[in-house]
Design an enzyme around this catalytic site. Structure first.
Site, PDB file in Angstrom:
ATOM      1  N   LYS A 199      23.574   3.982  -1.862  1.00  0.00           N
ATOM      2  CA  LYS A 199      23.142   3.226  -0.648  1.00  0.00           C
ATOM      3  C   LYS A 199      23.259   1.547  -0.912  1.00  0.00           C
ATOM      4  CE  LYS A 199      22.248   6.457   2.731  1.00  0.00           C
ATOM      5  NZ  LYS A 199      21.210   6.953   3.642  1.00  0.00           N
ATOM      6  N   ARG A 225      19.623  14.203  -0.729  1.00  0.00           N
ATOM      7  CA  ARG A 225      21.068  14.081  -0.359  1.00  0.00           C
ATOM      8  C   ARG A 225      21.841  13.199  -1.391  1.00  0.00           C
ATOM      9  NH1 ARG A 225      24.522  11.235   2.801  1.00  0.00           N
ATOM     10  NH2 ARG A 225      25.903  12.590   4.017  1.00  0.00           N
TER      11      ARG A 225
HETATM   12  C1  7PJ Z   1      22.248  10.121   5.271  1.00  0.00           C
HETATM   13  C2  7PJ Z   1      22.765  11.148   6.005  1.00  0.00           C
HETATM   14  C3  7PJ Z   1      20.736  10.121   5.049  1.00  0.00           C
HETATM   15  C4  7PJ Z   1      20.564  12.265   6.277  1.00  0.00           C
HETATM   16  C5  7PJ Z   1      24.482   9.799   5.669  1.00  0.00           C
HETATM   17  C6  7PJ Z   1      25.722   8.005   3.149  1.00  0.00           C
HETATM   18  C7  7PJ Z   1      25.631   7.590   4.546  1.00  0.00           C
HETATM   19  N1  7PJ Z   1      22.061  12.156   6.663  1.00  0.00           N
HETATM   20  N2  7PJ Z   1      24.343  11.155   6.363  1.00  0.00           N
HETATM   21  N3  7PJ Z   1      20.070  11.253   5.775  1.00  0.00           N
HETATM   22  N4  7PJ Z   1      22.964   9.377   5.236  1.00  0.00           N
HETATM   23  N5  7PJ Z   1      20.081  13.355   6.687  1.00  0.00           N
HETATM   24  O1  7PJ Z   1      25.965   9.041   2.856  1.00  0.00           O
HETATM   25  O2  7PJ Z   1      25.090   7.144   2.468  1.00  0.00           O
HETATM   26  O3  7PJ Z   1      20.149   9.176   4.647  1.00  0.00           O
HETATM   27  S1  7PJ Z   1      25.977   9.031   5.688  1.00  0.00           S
END
Ligand code: 7PJ
Length: 278
Positions: free
Chosen positions: A221, A255
């Site tokens: 990020k 994630r």
């Molecule tokens: C997140 C997400 C997160 C959850 C994205 C990226 C941006 N879903 N989808 N949490 N970030 N639950 O992949 O950095 O932080 S998209």
């Protein structure tokens, strides 16, 4: 802590990795890499082999400034991939979407968890999620992806994110989604400054202590780029550090784009946690 995800199980007794599969032409860290269905499928199998406990499929980029995707385009991106992946994958599939129609179609095609960065606030989304009868992850976001990083403001970011998520969990329970099927995510980078992200990570226990499993997304990020001045392809060491710091504070699902590396880092957390228990 064992979630039934449409017939496949996600065991959160120990911390696990959620592998990211973007089927978008414009995601910030791997934009376009897995846009073709063949590449997407292979990448999902590779992540499963590397130890992902669940694969998160998204057809709408939510990076800051990203444009909205039409329902038709989003369905065309994700549904064929889920249909082809589902019979050949051993782990559950999660669908990263804000649209109720995509939730329903994805679960019908075999997805087993709804991951909504909008915490099911779109009209009809909570009801759709309840009908789908799969676990949901509710994420906090201030504003929307087009505008969220312009000037995020909080009196107390930890309290406000916690209160918002608990309120959304309450809405879910009111439409019949059992509390045991709800995960919470503070939404790092979604309408937060670097300082606000750090405060949320430092105060993660405030959320963990509410009893819902906590998911975190910190992989690659922009807070890393802003703190360290490193480009997106150079953010793995810091991503691993953040994953470990989050799991130390009680996060159950991380994630991540780099599944093998994240899994290895988490295994050291697990080894240490289990030594402490003996
Ligand atoms: C997140 C997400 C997160 C959850 C994205 C990226 C941006 N879903 N989808 N949490 N970030 N639950 O992949 O950095 O932080 S998209």
């Amino acid at each position: 802590m064992r979630l039934d995800c449409n017939g496949r199980f996600l065991d959160l007794t120990r911390p696990q990795v959620m592998g990211v599969l973007n089927v978008t032409p414009d995601s910030f860290s791997d934009g376009g890499d897995f846009f073709s269905p063949e590449k997407a499928l292979q990448h999902a199998f590779d992540m499963e082999a590397a130890g992902a406990a669940i694969i998160d499929i998204g057809g709408e980029s939510t990076r800051p400034g990203a444009q909205e995707v039409s329902l038709q385009d989003e369905l065309e991106r994700v549904i064929p991939v889920i249909e082809r992946l589902q019979p050949r994958l051993g782990v559950p599939i999660s669908i990263d979407t804000q649209k109720p129609e995509v939730m329903c179609a994805a679960v019908a095609a075999g997805a087993g968890l709804i991951n909504d960065v909008n915490a099911l606030r779109a009209p009809g989304a909570v009801e759709a999620a309840a009908d789908c009868d799969v676990p949901v992850c509710l994420m906090h976001m201030q504003g929307d992806p087009r505008t969220m990083q312009s000037a995020p403001e909080y009196d107390n970011v930890v309290d406000e994110v916690r209160d918002f998520l608990l309120q959304r969990a309450g809405v879910c329970k009111n439409v019949g989604i059992p509390g045991e099927r709800i995960l919470l995510d503070p939404g790092f980078g979604f309408g937060k400054t670097v300082e606000q992200n750090l405060a949320l990570l430092a105060g993660l226990k405030e959320l963990v202590d509410r009893g819902y499993p906590v998911l975190v997304g910190l992989s690659r990020k922009s807070m890393i780029g802003k703190l360290l001045g490193v480009d997106v392809e150079e953010r793995l060491p810091a991503s691993l550090a953040l994953a470990v710091l989050a799991v130390e504070r009680g996060a159950r699902l991380v994630r991540a784009h780099d599944v093998a590396e994240t899994r290895q880092a988490l295994q050291m957390c697990i080894a240490l946690q289990e030594t402490g228990k003996r």
